[in-house]
Scaffold this active site. Structure first.
Site, mmCIF file in Angstrom:
data_model
loop_
_atom_site.group_PDB
_atom_site.id
_atom_site.type_symbol
_atom_site.label_atom_id
_atom_site.label_comp_id
_atom_site.label_asym_id
_atom_site.label_seq_id
_atom_site.Cartn_x
_atom_site.Cartn_y
_atom_site.Cartn_z
ATOM 1 N N LYS A 165 1.717 13.793 3.604
ATOM 2 C CA LYS A 165 2.752 12.932 4.206
ATOM 3 C C LYS A 165 2.673 12.972 5.732
ATOM 4 O O LYS A 165 2.666 11.937 6.394
ATOM 5 C CB LYS A 165 4.162 13.368 3.744
ATOM 6 C CG LYS A 165 4.374 13.311 2.240
ATOM 7 C CD LYS A 165 5.788 13.700 1.847
ATOM 8 C CE LYS A 165 6.153 15.143 2.172
ATOM 9 N NZ LYS A 165 5.375 16.151 1.422
ATOM 10 N N ARG A 210 14.660 13.664 -0.391
ATOM 11 C CA ARG A 210 14.004 14.561 -1.358
ATOM 12 C C ARG A 210 14.856 14.781 -2.593
ATOM 13 O O ARG A 210 14.454 15.528 -3.487
ATOM 14 C CB ARG A 210 13.796 15.919 -0.693
ATOM 15 C CG ARG A 210 12.412 16.171 -0.170
ATOM 16 C CD ARG A 210 12.482 17.509 0.522
ATOM 17 N NE ARG A 210 11.241 18.187 0.550
ATOM 18 C CZ ARG A 210 10.400 18.150 1.578
ATOM 19 N NH1 ARG A 210 10.662 17.407 2.623
ATOM 20 N NH2 ARG A 210 9.304 18.866 1.553
ATOM 21 N N ARG A 225 -4.349 25.547 5.547
ATOM 22 C CA ARG A 225 -3.593 24.998 6.686
ATOM 23 C C ARG A 225 -3.218 26.110 7.670
ATOM 24 O O ARG A 225 -2.850 27.217 7.292
ATOM 25 C CB ARG A 225 -2.316 24.308 6.196
ATOM 26 C CG ARG A 225 -1.485 23.828 7.377
ATOM 27 C CD ARG A 225 -0.471 22.792 7.023
ATOM 28 N NE ARG A 225 0.506 23.230 6.041
ATOM 29 C CZ ARG A 225 1.415 22.414 5.525
ATOM 30 N NH1 ARG A 225 1.450 21.157 5.882
ATOM 31 N NH2 ARG A 225 2.271 22.870 4.639
ATOM 32 N N ARG A 232 1.740 29.065 7.861
ATOM 33 C CA ARG A 232 3.167 28.751 7.707
ATOM 34 C C ARG A 232 3.744 29.638 6.612
ATOM 35 O O ARG A 232 3.113 29.805 5.574
ATOM 36 C CB ARG A 232 3.302 27.269 7.311
ATOM 37 C CG ARG A 232 4.378 26.545 8.062
ATOM 38 C CD ARG A 232 4.284 25.058 7.811
ATOM 39 N NE ARG A 232 5.018 24.645 6.631
ATOM 40 C CZ ARG A 232 5.197 23.379 6.255
ATOM 41 N NH1 ARG A 232 4.666 22.414 6.972
ATOM 42 N NH2 ARG A 232 5.876 23.072 5.179
ATOM 43 N N ARG A 248 7.598 25.636 -4.289
ATOM 44 C CA ARG A 248 7.836 24.314 -3.674
ATOM 45 C C ARG A 248 7.404 23.197 -4.626
ATOM 46 O O ARG A 248 8.050 22.161 -4.706
ATOM 47 C CB ARG A 248 7.065 24.200 -2.350
ATOM 48 C CG ARG A 248 7.676 25.033 -1.240
ATOM 49 C CD ARG A 248 6.699 25.276 -0.109
ATOM 50 N NE ARG A 248 6.328 24.096 0.631
ATOM 51 C CZ ARG A 248 5.237 24.009 1.383
ATOM 52 N NH1 ARG A 248 4.397 25.038 1.483
ATOM 53 N NH2 ARG A 248 4.982 22.915 2.045
HETATM 54 P P1 AP5 Z 1 0.087 17.457 5.354
HETATM 55 O O1 AP5 Z 1 -0.176 16.099 5.923
HETATM 56 O O2 AP5 Z 1 0.627 18.516 6.257
HETATM 57 O O3 AP5 Z 1 0.984 17.323 4.047
HETATM 58 P P2 AP5 Z 1 2.527 17.155 3.889
HETATM 59 O O4 AP5 Z 1 2.721 16.330 2.657
HETATM 60 O O5 AP5 Z 1 3.158 16.664 5.164
HETATM 61 O O6 AP5 Z 1 2.882 18.672 3.594
HETATM 62 P P3 AP5 Z 1 4.020 19.651 4.063
HETATM 63 O O7 AP5 Z 1 3.659 20.980 3.474
HETATM 64 O O8 AP5 Z 1 4.256 19.610 5.527
HETATM 65 O O9 AP5 Z 1 5.211 18.996 3.334
HETATM 66 P P4 AP5 Z 1 6.438 19.644 2.710
HETATM 67 O O10 AP5 Z 1 6.974 18.417 2.103
HETATM 68 O O11 AP5 Z 1 6.369 20.782 1.810
HETATM 69 O O12 AP5 Z 1 7.103 20.320 3.985
HETATM 70 P P5 AP5 Z 1 8.185 19.814 4.992
HETATM 71 O O13 AP5 Z 1 7.729 20.229 6.318
HETATM 72 O O14 AP5 Z 1 8.587 18.390 4.762
HETATM 73 O O15 AP5 Z 1 -1.287 17.952 4.686
HETATM 74 C C1 AP5 Z 1 -1.391 19.246 4.155
HETATM 75 C C2 AP5 Z 1 -2.700 19.917 4.615
HETATM 76 O O16 AP5 Z 1 -3.792 19.364 3.879
HETATM 77 C C3 AP5 Z 1 -3.039 19.695 6.095
HETATM 78 O O17 AP5 Z 1 -3.512 20.904 6.615
HETATM 79 C C4 AP5 Z 1 -4.143 18.627 6.048
HETATM 80 O O18 AP5 Z 1 -5.013 18.724 7.151
HETATM 81 C C5 AP5 Z 1 -4.862 19.016 4.755
HETATM 82 N N1 AP5 Z 1 -5.673 18.002 4.082
HETATM 83 C C6 AP5 Z 1 -6.863 18.230 3.510
HETATM 84 N N2 AP5 Z 1 -7.356 17.151 2.946
HETATM 85 C C7 AP5 Z 1 -6.474 16.194 3.137
HETATM 86 C C8 AP5 Z 1 -6.456 14.821 2.744
HETATM 87 N N3 AP5 Z 1 -7.425 14.228 2.060
HETATM 88 N N4 AP5 Z 1 -5.337 14.113 3.056
HETATM 89 C C9 AP5 Z 1 -4.323 14.714 3.762
HETATM 90 N N5 AP5 Z 1 -4.327 16.009 4.150
HETATM 91 C C10 AP5 Z 1 -5.391 16.738 3.844
HETATM 92 O O19 AP5 Z 1 9.449 20.700 4.522
HETATM 93 C C11 AP5 Z 1 9.477 22.106 4.659
HETATM 94 C C12 AP5 Z 1 10.786 22.651 4.113
HETATM 95 O O20 AP5 Z 1 11.894 22.090 4.863
HETATM 96 C C13 AP5 Z 1 11.104 22.296 2.656
HETATM 97 O O21 AP5 Z 1 10.491 23.171 1.743
HETATM 98 C C14 AP5 Z 1 12.651 22.422 2.661
HETATM 99 O O22 AP5 Z 1 13.064 23.769 2.630
HETATM 100 C C15 AP5 Z 1 13.017 21.851 4.029
HETATM 101 N N6 AP5 Z 1 13.259 20.393 3.961
HETATM 102 C C16 AP5 Z 1 12.546 19.424 4.605
HETATM 103 N N7 AP5 Z 1 13.031 18.207 4.305
HETATM 104 C C17 AP5 Z 1 14.063 18.399 3.451
HETATM 105 C C18 AP5 Z 1 14.949 17.519 2.771
HETATM 106 N N8 AP5 Z 1 14.865 16.193 2.900
HETATM 107 N N9 AP5 Z 1 15.887 18.065 1.958
HETATM 108 C C19 AP5 Z 1 16.004 19.419 1.828
HETATM 109 N N10 AP5 Z 1 15.186 20.297 2.430
HETATM 110 C C20 AP5 Z 1 14.225 19.800 3.234
#
Ligand code: AP5
Length: 210
Positions: A13, A88, A123, A156, A167
């Site tokens: 994402k 979410r 990552r 992280r 997760r």
């Molecule tokens: P990346 O682009 O970072 O993926 P992502 O989907 O953004 O993953 P996140 O782990 O950041 O998402 P998340 O939803 O768990 O965490 P968030 O920060 O929102 O890609 C992942 C990795 O893969 C990268 O290193 C990339 O380079 C690599 N990669 C390799 N091949 C790839 C390819 N082909 N395409 C893409 N990437 C590739 O949330 C964290 C925490 O915050 C949650 O657990 C929760 O506690 C809280 N939180 C956040 N939002 C909410 C909400 N709305 N409600 C409640 N709690 C929330």
């Protein structure tokens, strides 16, 4: 244009949000980044969110909804924005409706759990500015050092393997129902995440127009 990026943790994402933002010239709102910044600065929001985030659980709806409501009221959101990681839960999606927000497209990035576990194990993030790297796909120029600010790269806390599984469980139970919510509104488009980032980006940009 108002866009939501849905998908499991590590589905890409954040990576795709950067691409769309560059393409359309609209800001990305990542609730994860907002919360991590709040934790880093030790603000009251960060103190509330830290334990849930470290354990891979969702932060309470009312906390995250407040963050998004304040952010989308800012001037740079007038032409549209990309929501990365929000909503979410169905309650969060309903809260967006209650704010009068009309979403144009919801892109659901589909990636298998096993691929996600492999991706997240590589990552690394900068402890200074939060920039994201990957040992195989997006390595920094100097090992362990951020290209942008020169601070150290770390794993992280919620990328530890046991927490990644938690997760994924939370995603399947609480976030997957959000797909049906937007499918019923006719704005959901599913995109299969590809091995190469640019191949996924091409599909995402096409799905925005479909
Ligand atoms: P990346 O682009 O970072 O993926 P992502 O989907 O953004 O993953 P996140 O782990 O950041 O998402 P998340 O939803 O768990 O965490 P968030 O920060 O929102 O890609 C992942 C990795 O893969 C990268 O290193 C990339 O380079 C690599 N990669 C390799 N091949 C790839 C390819 N082909 N395409 C893409 N990437 C590739 O949330 C964290 C925490 O915050 C949650 O657990 C929760 O506690 C809280 N939180 C956040 N939002 C909410 C909400 N709305 N409600 C409640 N709690 C929330």
């Amino acid at each position: 244009m108002k866009i939501i990026l849905l998908g499991a943790p590590g589905a890409g994402k954040g990576t795709q949000a950067e691409v769309i933002s560059g393409h359309l010239g609209i800001p990305t709102i990542s609730t994860g980044n907002c919360l991590r910044e709040a934790v880093r600065t030790g603000s009251p929001l960060g103190i509330k969110a830290k334990e849930d985030m470290d354990r891979g659980r969702l932060v309470p709806d009312e906390v995250v909804i407040g963050v998004v409501k304040d952010r989308i009221a800012m001037d740079d959101c007038k032409k549209g924005y990309i929501l990365d990681g929000f909503p979410r839960t169905v309650a969060q999606a309903q809260a967006l409706d209650a704010m009068g927000v009309e979403i144009d497209r919801v892109i659901d990035l589909e990636v298998a759990d096993e691929t996600i576990k492999r991706r997240l194990s590589g990552r690394r993030v900068c402890e200074g500015c939060g920039a994201s790297y990957h040992l195989d796909y997006k390595a920094p120029k100097r090992e362990g050092i951020c290209d942008l600010c020169g601070k150290a790269l770390v794993i992280r806390k919620d990328d530890e393997p046991a927490t990644v599984q938690d997760r994924l469980n939370v995603y399947h139970q609480q976030t997957e129902p959000v797909k049906a919510y937007y499918s019923a509104k006719g704005v959901l488009r599913q995109v299969e995440g590809q091995e190469k980032v640019e191949d996924t980006s091409a599909l995402v940009l096409k799905a925005l127009e479909a």
